[in-house]
Scaffold this motif. Structure first.
Motif, PDB file in Angstrom:
ATOM      1  N   MET A  78       3.049 -10.996  -1.933  1.00 34.70           N
ATOM      2  CA  MET A  78       2.833 -10.746  -3.356  1.00 34.70           C
ATOM      3  C   MET A  78       1.858  -9.607  -3.630  1.00 34.70           C
ATOM      4  O   MET A  78       1.947  -8.966  -4.658  1.00 34.70           O
ATOM      5  CB  MET A  78       2.345 -12.023  -4.047  1.00 34.70           C
ATOM      6  N   ASP A  79       0.936  -9.348  -2.712  1.00 37.79           N
ATOM      7  CA  ASP A  79      -0.035  -8.289  -2.957  1.00 37.79           C
ATOM      8  C   ASP A  79       0.436  -6.915  -2.495  1.00 37.79           C
ATOM      9  O   ASP A  79      -0.183  -5.901  -2.800  1.00 37.79           O
ATOM     10  CB  ASP A  79      -1.379  -8.628  -2.325  1.00 37.79           C
ATOM     11  N   GLU A  80       1.553  -6.861  -1.767  1.00 42.14           N
ATOM     12  CA  GLU A  80       2.024  -5.582  -1.233  1.00 42.14           C
ATOM     13  C   GLU A  80       2.276  -4.528  -2.320  1.00 42.14           C
ATOM     14  O   GLU A  80       1.754  -3.415  -2.216  1.00 42.14           O
ATOM     15  CB  GLU A  80       3.288  -5.778  -0.390  1.00 42.14           C
ATOM     16  N   LEU A 136       1.081  -4.127  -5.178  1.00 41.59           N
ATOM     17  CA  LEU A 136      -0.173  -3.690  -5.799  1.00 41.59           C
ATOM     18  C   LEU A 136      -0.938  -2.745  -4.877  1.00 41.59           C
ATOM     19  O   LEU A 136      -1.566  -1.788  -5.339  1.00 41.59           O
ATOM     20  CB  LEU A 136      -1.026  -4.908  -6.174  1.00 41.59           C
ATOM     21  N   LYS A 137      -0.868  -2.991  -3.570  1.00 39.83           N
ATOM     22  CA  LYS A 137      -1.509  -2.088  -2.609  1.00 39.83           C
ATOM     23  C   LYS A 137      -0.823  -0.726  -2.594  1.00 39.83           C
ATOM     24  O   LYS A 137      -1.470   0.291  -2.368  1.00 39.83           O
ATOM     25  CB  LYS A 137      -1.490  -2.692  -1.198  1.00 39.83           C
ATOM     26  N   TRP A 138       0.498  -0.705  -2.812  1.00 40.14           N
ATOM     27  CA  TRP A 138       1.221   0.566  -2.816  1.00 40.14           C
ATOM     28  C   TRP A 138       0.691   1.482  -3.903  1.00 40.14           C
ATOM     29  O   TRP A 138       0.685   2.694  -3.758  1.00 40.14           O
ATOM     30  CB  TRP A 138       2.709   0.346  -3.033  1.00 40.14           C
ATOM     31  N   ARG A 139       0.253   0.918  -5.014  1.00 36.44           N
ATOM     32  CA  ARG A 139      -0.274   1.708  -6.127  1.00 36.44           C
ATOM     33  C   ARG A 139      -1.633   2.308  -5.779  1.00 36.44           C
ATOM     34  O   ARG A 139      -2.020   3.333  -6.318  1.00 36.44           O
ATOM     35  CB  ARG A 139      -0.374   0.851  -7.386  1.00 36.44           C
ATOM     36  N   GLN A 140      -2.366   1.676  -4.882  1.00 41.18           N
ATOM     37  CA  GLN A 140      -3.711   2.135  -4.535  1.00 41.18           C
ATOM     38  C   GLN A 140      -3.708   3.482  -3.832  1.00 41.18           C
ATOM     39  O   GLN A 140      -4.591   4.298  -4.061  1.00 41.18           O
ATOM     40  CB  GLN A 140      -4.422   1.097  -3.665  1.00 41.18           C
ATOM     41  N   ASN A 176      -0.989   3.733   1.755  1.00 39.84           N
ATOM     42  CA  ASN A 176      -0.651   2.304   1.761  1.00 39.84           C
ATOM     43  C   ASN A 176       0.854   2.092   1.635  1.00 39.84           C
ATOM     44  O   ASN A 176       1.425   1.226   2.283  1.00 39.84           O
ATOM     45  CB  ASN A 176      -1.349   1.562   0.621  1.00 39.84           C
ATOM     46  N   LEU A 177       1.474   2.877   0.784  1.00 42.92           N
ATOM     47  CA  LEU A 177       2.921   2.768   0.588  1.00 42.92           C
ATOM     48  C   LEU A 177       3.657   3.106   1.876  1.00 42.92           C
ATOM     49  O   LEU A 177       4.527   2.352   2.327  1.00 42.92           O
ATOM     50  CB  LEU A 177       3.379   3.697  -0.539  1.00 42.92           C
TER      51      LEU A 177
END
Length: 178
Positions: free
Chosen positions: A47-49, A51-55, A59-60
């Motif tokens: 579920m947090d993946e 959101l990490k991509w946006r960081q 990360n993406l």
């Protein structure tokens, strides 16, 4: 069908349709899992993946699901050669033994860098010339400059568009909804 698409090989269009279906499968599964032909038949998207991509762009790219979705997005925008080149360079950098470097370098150069390459990436003349010169003595770093330029192009241009895409926004919405 628009005229530009008519000139593409059928395999490109079929691949784009497959990736579009993959996008849909992400969006249609409430638990954000996708069908896959591994032992379990499913890959779970944490579920947090998303959101990490946006960081960060890094990360993406470092996440297998993020990379898969980003690549599908680039296929839908007819610019998949950028990520393909980037990944080919990553693979090239870790090539061992060094006796394979020359053949691999030539293949990458002919497919992505030289003028009229089948999957030519958008590089300036100077970068192309430096890369060509580097091929005279192939080393793990001979594509470094070109790879950096394509990475920067994707980070500045494609990545922000990906984050605004319907698919990414829908996945993010589903994650926030729980």
């Amino acid at each position: 069908m628009c005229r530009e698409l008519e000139s593409l090989p059928i395999t490109c269009l079929e691949r784009a349709k497959e990736l579009k279906a993959l996008f849909r499968s992400f969006l249609q599964k409430p638990d954000l899992s996708i069908s896959h032909s591994h032992k379990t038949g499913k890959i779970r998207l944490n579920m947090d993946e998303p959101l990490k991509w946006r960081q960060s762009f890094e990360n993406l790219l470092s996440n297998q699901h993020g990379l898969c979705l980003f690549r599908a997005f680039l296929v839908s925008e007819f610019s998949e050669e950028n990520i393909a080149f980037y990944l080919a360079c990553e693979d090239y950098r870790i090539t061992k033994p060094s006796s394979k470097l020359s053949a691999k370098a030539k293949k990458i150069y002919e497919e992505y860098v030289c003028s009229d390459a089948p999957r030519e990436v958008n590089l300036d003349h100077e970068t192309k010339a430096i890369t060509k010169k580097n091929l005279e003595r192939p080393s793990q770093s001979c594509f470094s400059l070109a790879q950096e330029k394509i990475y920067a192009l994707m980070e500045k241009d494609c990545y922000p568009r990906f984050l605004k895409s319907i698919t990414y926004l829908e996945i993010s919405r589903q994650v926030k909804a729980g």
